[in-house]
Enzyme design. Structure first.
Site, PDB file in Angstrom:
ATOM      1  N   HIS A 131       0.800  -1.244   0.086  1.00  0.00           N
ATOM      2  CA  HIS A 131      -0.020   0.094   0.057  1.00  0.00           C
ATOM      3  C   HIS A 131       0.879   1.393   0.020  1.00  0.00           C
ATOM      4  CE1 HIS A 131      -2.484   2.923   2.000  1.00  0.00           C
ATOM      5  NE2 HIS A 131      -3.651   2.126   1.476  1.00  0.00           N
TER       6      HIS A 131
ATOM      7  N   ASP B  72       3.095  -4.346   8.058  1.00  0.00           N
ATOM      8  CA  ASP B  72       1.858  -3.773   7.878  1.00  0.00           C
ATOM      9  C   ASP B  72       0.914  -4.694   7.920  1.00  0.00           C
ATOM     10  OD1 ASP B  72      -0.274  -2.413   6.939  1.00  0.00           O
ATOM     11  OD2 ASP B  72       0.393  -1.564   5.066  1.00  0.00           O
TER      12      ASP B  72
ATOM     13  N   GLN C 147      -4.464  -5.013   7.068  1.00  0.00           N
ATOM     14  CA  GLN C 147      -5.507  -6.030   6.466  1.00  0.00           C
ATOM     15  C   GLN C 147      -5.376  -7.244   7.203  1.00  0.00           C
ATOM     16  OE1 GLN C 147      -7.691  -4.914   4.530  1.00  0.00           O
ATOM     17  NE2 GLN C 147      -6.957  -2.999   3.982  1.00  0.00           N
TER      18      GLN C 147
ATOM     19  N   LYS D 120     -10.443  -0.678  10.515  1.00  0.00           N
ATOM     20  CA  LYS D 120     -10.480  -1.770   9.883  1.00  0.00           C
ATOM     21  C   LYS D 120     -11.218  -2.850  10.600  1.00  0.00           C
ATOM     22  CE  LYS D 120      -7.510  -0.312   6.392  1.00  0.00           C
ATOM     23  NZ  LYS D 120      -8.221   0.105   5.295  1.00  0.00           N
TER      24      LYS D 120
ATOM     25  N   CYS E 186      -4.610   2.498  -3.635  1.00  0.00           N
ATOM     26  CA  CYS E 186      -3.663   3.036  -2.913  1.00  0.00           C
ATOM     27  C   CYS E 186      -2.369   2.039  -3.160  1.00  0.00           C
ATOM     28  CB  CYS E 186      -3.785   3.386  -1.764  1.00  0.00           C
ATOM     29  SG  CYS E 186      -5.019   4.285  -1.259  1.00  0.00           S
TER      30      CYS E 186
END
Ligand code: PMP
Length: 411
Positions: free
Chosen positions: A128, A205, A208, A231, A369
Protein backbone atom coordinates in the site's frame (compact mmCIF):
# COMPACT_ATOMS: atom_id res chain seq x y z
CA UNK A 1 -26.35 -21.71 5.71
CA UNK A 2 -25.49 -18.58 7.70
CA UNK A 3 -26.63 -19.89 11.02
CA UNK A 4 -25.02 -23.30 11.13
CA UNK A 5 -21.43 -23.35 9.99
CA UNK A 6 -18.80 -25.34 11.79
CA UNK A 7 -17.69 -22.48 14.05
CA UNK A 8 -20.85 -23.07 16.06
CA UNK A 9 -21.55 -19.34 15.97
CA UNK A 10 -24.91 -17.93 14.95
CA UNK A 11 -23.64 -15.53 12.32
CA UNK A 12 -27.08 -14.07 11.66
CA UNK A 13 -27.11 -13.03 15.32
CA UNK A 14 -23.62 -11.57 14.93
CA UNK A 15 -24.71 -9.55 11.91
CA UNK A 16 -27.57 -8.12 13.98
CA UNK A 17 -24.92 -6.48 16.21
CA UNK A 18 -24.12 -4.05 13.35
CA UNK A 19 -26.86 -1.41 13.14
CA UNK A 20 -25.67 0.12 9.87
CA UNK A 21 -26.11 -3.16 8.01
CA UNK A 22 -29.90 -2.84 8.23
CA UNK A 23 -29.78 0.26 6.00
CA UNK A 24 -31.24 0.64 2.57
CA UNK A 25 -29.24 2.33 -0.18
CA UNK A 26 -31.04 3.64 -3.29
CA UNK A 27 -34.10 1.75 -2.08
CA UNK A 28 -32.24 -1.59 -1.93
CA UNK A 29 -30.87 -3.49 1.08
CA UNK A 30 -27.25 -2.48 1.62
CA UNK A 31 -24.62 -5.07 0.67
CA UNK A 32 -21.42 -3.75 2.22
CA UNK A 33 -18.43 -5.33 0.45
CA UNK A 34 -15.88 -2.63 1.28
CA UNK A 35 -14.54 -3.77 4.63
CA UNK A 36 -10.90 -3.62 3.45
CA UNK A 37 -11.50 0.13 3.18
CA UNK A 38 -13.09 0.47 6.59
CA UNK A 39 -15.00 -2.00 8.74
CA UNK A 40 -18.51 -1.53 10.12
CA UNK A 41 -18.92 -1.08 13.88
CA UNK A 42 -20.92 -3.26 16.26
CA UNK A 43 -23.32 -1.66 18.71
CA UNK A 44 -20.97 -2.31 21.66
CA UNK A 45 -18.24 -0.16 20.05
CA UNK A 46 -20.67 2.65 19.29
CA UNK A 47 -22.04 2.42 22.85
CA UNK A 48 -18.59 2.40 24.48
CA UNK A 49 -17.55 5.55 22.58
CA UNK A 50 -20.86 7.20 23.33
CA UNK A 51 -20.73 6.25 27.02
CA UNK A 52 -17.24 7.72 27.34
CA UNK A 53 -18.45 11.11 26.11
CA UNK A 54 -21.68 10.95 28.13
CA UNK A 55 -20.22 9.88 31.47
CA UNK A 56 -16.42 9.91 31.67
CA UNK A 57 -15.07 12.56 29.31
CA UNK A 58 -11.88 14.20 30.58
CA UNK A 59 -8.29 14.38 29.43
CA UNK A 60 -5.81 11.62 30.25
CA UNK A 61 -2.78 11.72 32.58
CA UNK A 62 -3.27 15.38 33.49
CA UNK A 63 -6.00 15.81 36.05
CA UNK A 64 -6.19 14.35 39.55
CA UNK A 65 -9.97 14.62 39.63
CA UNK A 66 -12.22 11.57 39.36
CA UNK A 67 -13.11 12.00 35.71
CA UNK A 68 -9.43 12.46 34.85
CA UNK A 69 -8.52 9.17 36.43
CA UNK A 70 -11.53 7.40 34.87
CA UNK A 71 -10.46 8.63 31.43
CA UNK A 72 -6.85 7.59 32.06
CA UNK A 73 -7.94 4.16 33.28
CA UNK A 74 -10.18 3.71 30.23
CA UNK A 75 -7.42 4.75 27.82
CA UNK A 76 -4.72 2.65 29.49
CA UNK A 77 -7.24 -0.20 29.84
CA UNK A 78 -7.62 -0.17 26.05
CA UNK A 79 -3.83 -0.40 25.69
CA UNK A 80 -3.84 -3.48 27.97
CA UNK A 81 -6.67 -5.10 25.99
CA UNK A 82 -4.82 -4.50 22.74
CA UNK A 83 -1.63 -5.94 24.24
CA UNK A 84 -3.47 -9.13 25.25
CA UNK A 85 -5.15 -9.33 21.85
CA UNK A 86 -1.80 -9.22 20.03
CA UNK A 87 0.13 -11.20 22.68
CA UNK A 88 2.62 -8.43 23.47
CA UNK A 89 3.48 -6.22 26.45
CA UNK A 90 1.44 -3.06 26.84
CA UNK A 91 4.57 -0.94 27.41
CA UNK A 92 5.58 -1.81 23.85
CA UNK A 93 2.34 -0.59 22.25
CA UNK A 94 2.22 2.94 20.90
CA UNK A 95 -1.33 4.18 20.39
CA UNK A 96 -1.64 6.35 17.28
CA UNK A 97 -4.04 7.31 14.50
CA UNK A 98 -3.52 4.34 12.20
CA UNK A 99 -1.10 2.37 10.09
CA UNK A 100 -0.02 5.38 8.05
CA UNK A 101 1.04 7.19 11.21
CA UNK A 102 2.64 4.05 12.63
CA UNK A 103 4.83 3.45 9.58
CA UNK A 104 5.78 7.12 9.38
CA UNK A 105 6.80 6.98 13.03
CA UNK A 106 9.21 4.13 12.26
CA UNK A 107 10.45 5.95 9.15
CA UNK A 108 11.19 9.19 11.01
CA UNK A 109 12.31 7.86 14.39
CA UNK A 110 14.07 4.63 13.49
CA UNK A 111 15.16 4.87 9.85
CA UNK A 112 15.97 8.54 9.31
CA UNK A 113 18.66 8.80 12.02
CA UNK A 114 20.23 5.45 11.07
CA UNK A 115 20.26 4.90 7.32
CA UNK A 116 23.11 6.08 5.13
CA UNK A 117 24.07 6.08 1.46
CA UNK A 118 24.64 2.46 0.41
CA UNK A 119 21.95 1.09 2.74
CA UNK A 120 18.95 -0.64 1.21
CA UNK A 121 15.29 -0.60 2.22
CA UNK A 122 13.54 -3.69 0.87
CA UNK A 123 9.80 -3.49 0.19
CA UNK A 124 7.49 -5.57 -1.99
CA UNK A 125 5.48 -5.01 -5.16
CA UNK A 126 2.22 -5.47 -3.25
CA UNK A 127 2.65 -2.62 -0.72
CA UNK A 128 0.00 0.00 0.00
CA UNK A 129 1.26 3.55 -0.57
CA UNK A 130 1.49 3.88 3.24
CA UNK A 131 4.33 1.36 3.11
CA UNK A 132 6.05 2.88 0.06
CA UNK A 133 5.99 6.66 0.27
CA UNK A 134 7.45 7.04 3.82
CA UNK A 135 10.44 4.93 2.69
CA UNK A 136 10.88 7.04 -0.43
CA UNK A 137 11.00 10.13 1.79
CA UNK A 138 13.59 8.43 4.03
CA UNK A 139 15.61 7.34 0.98
CA UNK A 140 15.63 10.88 -0.42
CA UNK A 141 16.92 12.28 2.85
CA UNK A 142 19.46 9.60 3.75
CA UNK A 143 20.79 8.48 0.36
CA UNK A 144 19.57 4.91 1.01
CA UNK A 145 18.02 3.07 -1.93
CA UNK A 146 14.79 1.11 -2.22
CA UNK A 147 14.64 -2.38 -3.72
CA UNK A 148 11.45 -4.19 -4.57
CA UNK A 149 10.64 -7.86 -4.01
CA UNK A 150 8.55 -9.12 -6.92
CA UNK A 151 5.58 -11.49 -7.08
CA UNK A 152 4.78 -14.80 -8.70
CA UNK A 153 2.02 -14.75 -11.35
CA UNK A 154 -0.63 -15.84 -8.78
CA UNK A 155 0.16 -12.82 -6.59
CA UNK A 156 2.18 -14.63 -3.93
CA UNK A 157 5.56 -13.21 -2.96
CA UNK A 158 8.48 -14.84 -4.78
CA UNK A 159 10.15 -16.04 -1.60
CA UNK A 160 13.31 -17.41 -3.24
CA UNK A 161 13.88 -14.10 -4.95
CA UNK A 162 13.11 -12.26 -1.70
CA UNK A 163 15.66 -14.26 0.29
CA UNK A 164 18.24 -13.71 -2.45
CA UNK A 165 17.57 -9.97 -2.18
CA UNK A 166 18.29 -9.98 1.57
CA UNK A 167 21.93 -9.02 1.10
CA UNK A 168 24.25 -7.44 3.67
CA UNK A 169 23.36 -3.88 2.58
CA UNK A 170 19.65 -4.39 3.42
CA UNK A 171 18.97 -2.66 6.73
CA UNK A 172 15.19 -2.73 6.72
CA UNK A 173 12.44 -4.92 5.28
CA UNK A 174 8.98 -3.31 5.15
CA UNK A 175 6.31 -5.79 4.15
CA UNK A 176 2.57 -6.13 4.29
CA UNK A 177 1.11 -9.09 6.16
CA UNK A 178 -1.93 -9.20 3.85
CA UNK A 179 -2.34 -7.41 0.51
CA UNK A 180 -5.29 -5.01 0.36
CA UNK A 181 -5.66 -5.71 -3.39
CA UNK A 182 -4.75 -9.36 -3.93
CA UNK A 183 -5.65 -10.71 -0.51
CA UNK A 184 -2.31 -12.56 -0.45
CA UNK A 185 -1.31 -13.60 3.07
CA UNK A 186 2.46 -13.41 3.35
CA UNK A 187 4.27 -15.97 5.55
CA UNK A 188 5.66 -13.21 7.73
CA UNK A 189 6.89 -15.50 10.52
CA UNK A 190 9.26 -17.34 8.15
CA UNK A 191 10.28 -14.15 6.42
CA UNK A 192 11.07 -12.39 9.70
CA UNK A 193 13.13 -15.39 10.80
CA UNK A 194 15.22 -15.13 7.63
CA UNK A 195 15.55 -11.38 8.13
CA UNK A 196 16.64 -11.82 11.77
CA UNK A 197 19.38 -14.27 10.72
CA UNK A 198 20.74 -11.51 8.48
CA UNK A 199 20.35 -8.69 11.01
CA UNK A 200 17.60 -6.97 8.97
CA UNK A 201 15.03 -4.96 10.91
CA UNK A 202 11.43 -5.81 9.92
CA UNK A 203 8.35 -3.60 9.73
CA UNK A 204 5.12 -5.50 9.12
CA UNK A 205 2.02 -3.67 7.89
CA UNK A 206 -0.77 -5.54 9.65
CA UNK A 207 -3.57 -3.24 8.50
CA UNK A 208 -5.37 -5.98 6.53
CA UNK A 209 -4.37 -8.91 8.73
CA UNK A 210 -5.46 -7.90 12.23
CA UNK A 211 -9.20 -7.72 11.34
CA UNK A 212 -9.29 -11.15 9.73
CA UNK A 213 -7.07 -13.71 11.47
CA UNK A 214 -5.38 -14.40 14.78
CA UNK A 215 -2.27 -12.20 14.96
CA UNK A 216 0.32 -13.17 17.55
CA UNK A 217 2.93 -10.46 17.14
CA UNK A 218 5.34 -12.14 19.57
CA UNK A 219 5.26 -15.33 17.47
CA UNK A 220 5.83 -13.40 14.22
CA UNK A 221 9.13 -12.13 15.57
CA UNK A 222 9.22 -8.81 13.73
CA UNK A 223 10.70 -5.54 15.01
CA UNK A 224 7.63 -3.37 14.31
CA UNK A 225 3.99 -4.26 13.61
CA UNK A 226 1.42 -1.64 12.49
CA UNK A 227 -2.34 -1.97 12.89
CA UNK A 228 -5.37 0.06 11.80
CA UNK A 229 -8.20 0.27 14.36
CA UNK A 230 -10.98 1.33 12.00
CA UNK A 231 -10.65 -1.82 9.89
CA UNK A 232 -11.03 -4.07 12.95
CA UNK A 233 -14.46 -2.84 14.07
CA UNK A 234 -12.96 0.12 15.95
CA UNK A 235 -13.45 3.87 15.46
CA UNK A 236 -11.63 5.87 12.80
CA UNK A 237 -8.46 7.65 13.87
CA UNK A 238 -7.18 4.73 15.94
CA UNK A 239 -4.22 2.49 15.34
CA UNK A 240 -1.35 0.78 17.04
CA UNK A 241 2.36 0.46 16.52
CA UNK A 242 4.03 -2.37 18.35
CA UNK A 243 7.79 -1.91 18.64
CA UNK A 244 10.41 -4.09 20.31
CA UNK A 245 11.42 -2.60 23.64
CA UNK A 246 15.00 -1.97 22.54
CA UNK A 247 13.66 0.20 19.69
CA UNK A 248 11.24 2.06 21.97
CA UNK A 249 14.16 2.87 24.26
CA UNK A 250 16.59 3.84 21.49
CA UNK A 251 14.32 5.79 19.16
CA UNK A 252 14.06 9.57 19.56
CA UNK A 253 10.56 11.05 19.79
CA UNK A 254 8.77 11.74 16.52
CA UNK A 255 6.54 14.63 17.67
CA UNK A 256 7.16 16.96 20.59
CA UNK A 257 4.57 18.40 22.96
CA UNK A 258 2.61 17.64 26.10
CA UNK A 259 2.21 14.07 27.44
CA UNK A 260 5.49 12.85 25.92
CA UNK A 261 7.73 14.60 28.48
CA UNK A 262 8.88 14.08 32.06
CA UNK A 263 10.29 17.54 32.59
CA UNK A 264 10.62 20.59 30.36
CA UNK A 265 13.13 23.40 30.93
CA UNK A 266 14.23 25.97 28.43
CA UNK A 267 17.71 24.45 28.66
CA UNK A 268 16.37 21.05 27.61
CA UNK A 269 13.64 18.47 28.05
CA UNK A 270 13.57 15.02 29.62
CA UNK A 271 11.29 12.76 27.60
CA UNK A 272 8.80 10.27 28.92
CA UNK A 273 9.72 6.62 28.74
CA UNK A 274 7.99 3.77 26.94
CA UNK A 275 5.22 4.29 24.41
CA UNK A 276 4.19 7.62 25.95
CA UNK A 277 7.36 9.13 24.52
CA UNK A 278 5.66 8.86 21.11
CA UNK A 279 2.17 10.02 22.12
CA UNK A 280 2.43 13.80 22.09
CA UNK A 281 -0.73 15.80 22.74
CA UNK A 282 -4.23 14.69 23.63
CA UNK A 283 -4.88 11.27 22.11
CA UNK A 284 -8.11 9.94 20.60
CA UNK A 285 -9.32 8.79 24.02
CA UNK A 286 -12.90 7.95 23.08
CA UNK A 287 -11.62 6.22 19.94
CA UNK A 288 -9.39 3.93 21.96
CA UNK A 289 -12.19 3.19 24.42
CA UNK A 290 -14.14 2.09 21.34
CA UNK A 291 -11.19 0.07 20.02
CA UNK A 292 -10.89 -1.65 23.41
CA UNK A 293 -14.56 -2.64 23.09
CA UNK A 294 -13.87 -3.81 19.51
CA UNK A 295 -11.10 -6.21 20.56
CA UNK A 296 -13.32 -7.53 23.36
CA UNK A 297 -16.00 -8.14 20.76
CA UNK A 298 -13.64 -9.81 18.26
CA UNK A 299 -12.16 -11.94 21.05
CA UNK A 300 -15.64 -13.06 22.13
CA UNK A 301 -16.19 -14.40 18.59
CA UNK A 302 -12.63 -15.73 18.35
CA UNK A 303 -10.31 -14.66 15.54
CA UNK A 304 -9.91 -18.26 14.35
CA UNK A 305 -13.71 -18.48 13.98
CA UNK A 306 -13.77 -15.17 12.13
CA UNK A 307 -11.08 -16.44 9.77
CA UNK A 308 -12.98 -19.69 9.11
CA UNK A 309 -16.19 -17.79 8.48
CA UNK A 310 -14.52 -15.39 6.03
CA UNK A 311 -12.75 -18.25 4.23
CA UNK A 312 -16.13 -19.93 3.65
CA UNK A 313 -17.52 -16.66 2.26
CA UNK A 314 -14.41 -16.22 0.06
CA UNK A 315 -14.76 -19.72 -1.39
CA UNK A 316 -18.41 -19.07 -2.22
CA UNK A 317 -17.67 -15.69 -3.81
CA UNK A 318 -14.72 -16.94 -5.87
CA UNK A 319 -16.73 -19.86 -7.13
CA UNK A 320 -19.81 -17.79 -7.97
CA UNK A 321 -17.78 -15.22 -9.93
CA UNK A 322 -16.85 -17.91 -12.46
CA UNK A 323 -20.37 -17.59 -13.86
CA UNK A 324 -19.70 -14.03 -15.10
CA UNK A 325 -18.41 -13.90 -18.69
CA UNK A 326 -15.18 -11.95 -19.18
CA UNK A 327 -14.51 -11.52 -15.45
CA UNK A 328 -10.90 -11.82 -14.28
CA UNK A 329 -9.84 -12.16 -10.66
CA UNK A 330 -6.51 -10.64 -9.66
CA UNK A 331 -4.81 -12.51 -6.84
CA UNK A 332 -4.99 -16.27 -6.54
CA UNK A 333 -2.28 -17.02 -4.01
CA UNK A 334 -2.77 -20.28 -2.12
CA UNK A 335 -3.24 -18.36 1.13
CA UNK A 336 -5.45 -15.36 0.72
CA UNK A 337 -7.86 -13.30 2.78
CA UNK A 338 -11.42 -12.48 1.70
CA UNK A 339 -10.46 -9.72 -0.73
CA UNK A 340 -11.38 -10.21 -4.39
CA UNK A 341 -10.14 -7.73 -6.99
CA UNK A 342 -11.62 -8.19 -10.41
CA UNK A 343 -12.26 -6.59 -13.77
CA UNK A 344 -14.68 -7.40 -16.57
CA UNK A 345 -13.48 -7.19 -20.18
CA UNK A 346 -14.66 -4.01 -21.87
CA UNK A 347 -16.08 -2.48 -18.66
CA UNK A 348 -14.53 0.38 -16.68
CA UNK A 349 -14.40 -0.46 -12.99
CA UNK A 350 -15.79 2.95 -11.95
CA UNK A 351 -18.82 2.40 -14.20
CA UNK A 352 -19.27 -1.03 -12.69
CA UNK A 353 -19.00 0.24 -9.12
CA UNK A 354 -21.42 3.09 -9.88
CA UNK A 355 -24.07 0.75 -11.25
CA UNK A 356 -23.53 -1.70 -8.39
CA UNK A 357 -24.08 1.17 -5.97
CA UNK A 358 -27.49 1.74 -7.55
CA UNK A 359 -28.23 -1.89 -6.64
CA UNK A 360 -27.29 -1.12 -3.01
CA UNK A 361 -23.88 -2.79 -3.32
CA UNK A 362 -20.76 -1.03 -1.99
CA UNK A 363 -17.47 -2.10 -3.60
CA UNK A 364 -14.33 -0.06 -4.13
CA UNK A 365 -13.01 0.71 -7.59
CA UNK A 366 -9.73 2.26 -8.65
CA UNK A 367 -6.09 1.63 -7.83
CA UNK A 368 -6.58 0.96 -4.11
CA UNK A 369 -3.58 3.07 -2.99
CA UNK A 370 -1.31 0.54 -4.70
CA UNK A 371 -0.27 2.09 -8.03
CA UNK A 372 2.90 -0.02 -8.51
CA UNK A 373 0.89 -3.22 -8.00
CA UNK A 374 -1.80 -2.16 -10.48
CA UNK A 375 0.96 -1.31 -13.00
CA UNK A 376 2.36 -4.82 -12.56
CA UNK A 377 -1.09 -6.36 -12.98
CA UNK A 378 -1.29 -4.51 -16.29
CA UNK A 379 -4.78 -3.30 -15.57
CA UNK A 380 -5.66 0.37 -15.10
CA UNK A 381 -8.14 -0.16 -12.30
CA UNK A 382 -10.06 -2.96 -10.63
CA UNK A 383 -13.21 -3.39 -8.60
CA UNK A 384 -12.61 -4.86 -5.18
CA UNK A 385 -15.14 -6.81 -3.14
CA UNK A 386 -13.79 -7.19 0.38
CA UNK A 387 -15.71 -9.23 2.90
CA UNK A 388 -16.01 -9.47 6.65
CA UNK A 389 -17.54 -12.02 9.01
CA UNK A 390 -20.80 -10.01 9.13
CA UNK A 391 -21.45 -10.56 5.42
CA UNK A 392 -23.73 -13.38 4.32
CA UNK A 393 -23.92 -16.02 1.62
CA UNK A 394 -27.20 -14.45 0.50
CA UNK A 395 -25.39 -11.14 -0.05
CA UNK A 396 -22.87 -12.92 -2.27
CA UNK A 397 -25.73 -14.34 -4.35
CA UNK A 398 -27.30 -10.87 -4.60
CA UNK A 399 -23.95 -9.40 -5.63
CA UNK A 400 -23.40 -11.97 -8.38
CA UNK A 401 -26.96 -11.50 -9.66
CA UNK A 402 -26.36 -7.73 -9.76
CA UNK A 403 -23.08 -8.27 -11.65
CA UNK A 404 -24.91 -10.28 -14.32
CA UNK A 405 -27.45 -7.48 -14.62
CA UNK A 406 -25.02 -4.54 -14.82
CA UNK A 407 -22.61 -6.37 -17.12
CA UNK A 408 -25.41 -6.68 -19.69
CA UNK A 409 -25.96 -2.90 -19.47
CA UNK A 410 -22.27 -2.05 -19.87
CA UNK A 411 -20.84 -4.49 -22.42
N1 PMP B 1 -1.71 -0.58 4.68
C1 PMP B 1 -2.67 -1.31 4.09
C2 PMP B 1 -2.34 -2.67 3.56
C3 PMP B 1 -3.97 -0.78 4.00
O1 PMP B 1 -4.93 -1.49 3.41
C4 PMP B 1 -4.24 0.50 4.54
C5 PMP B 1 -5.63 1.10 4.51
N2 PMP B 1 -6.24 1.08 3.27
C6 PMP B 1 -3.19 1.22 5.13
C7 PMP B 1 -1.95 0.64 5.18
C8 PMP B 1 -3.42 2.58 5.72
O2 PMP B 1 -4.04 2.45 6.94
P1 PMP B 1 -4.64 3.69 7.79
O3 PMP B 1 -5.95 3.99 7.18
O4 PMP B 1 -4.75 3.14 9.16
O5 PMP B 1 -3.66 4.78 7.74
Amino acid sequence: MDTAIDTGIDWAQVRADFPLLTRQVHGKPLVYFDSANTGQKPECVIDATNDFYRRHNANVSRAVHALGSEATDAYEGARSKLARFFNVRSDELILCSGTTFAINLVAYSWALPRLQPGDVILISRMEHHANIVPWQLVAQRTGATIKVAELLPDGALDLNALYAQMTADVKLLALTHVSNVLGTVNPVTYICKEARKRGIVTVIDGSQAAPHMPVDIAAIGCDFYAVTGHKMSGPTGTGVLWAKREHIQAMPPFLGGGEMIKEVRFEGTVFNEGPHKFEAGTPNIAGFVGLGAAVDYLSSLGMAHIEAREQALLAHLTDALHSIDGLHIYGRAPRKAAVVSFAIDGVHSHDLATLLDLEGIAVRSGQHCAHPLLQWLGVGTTCRASLAFYNTHAEIDAFVAALHKVRKLLV
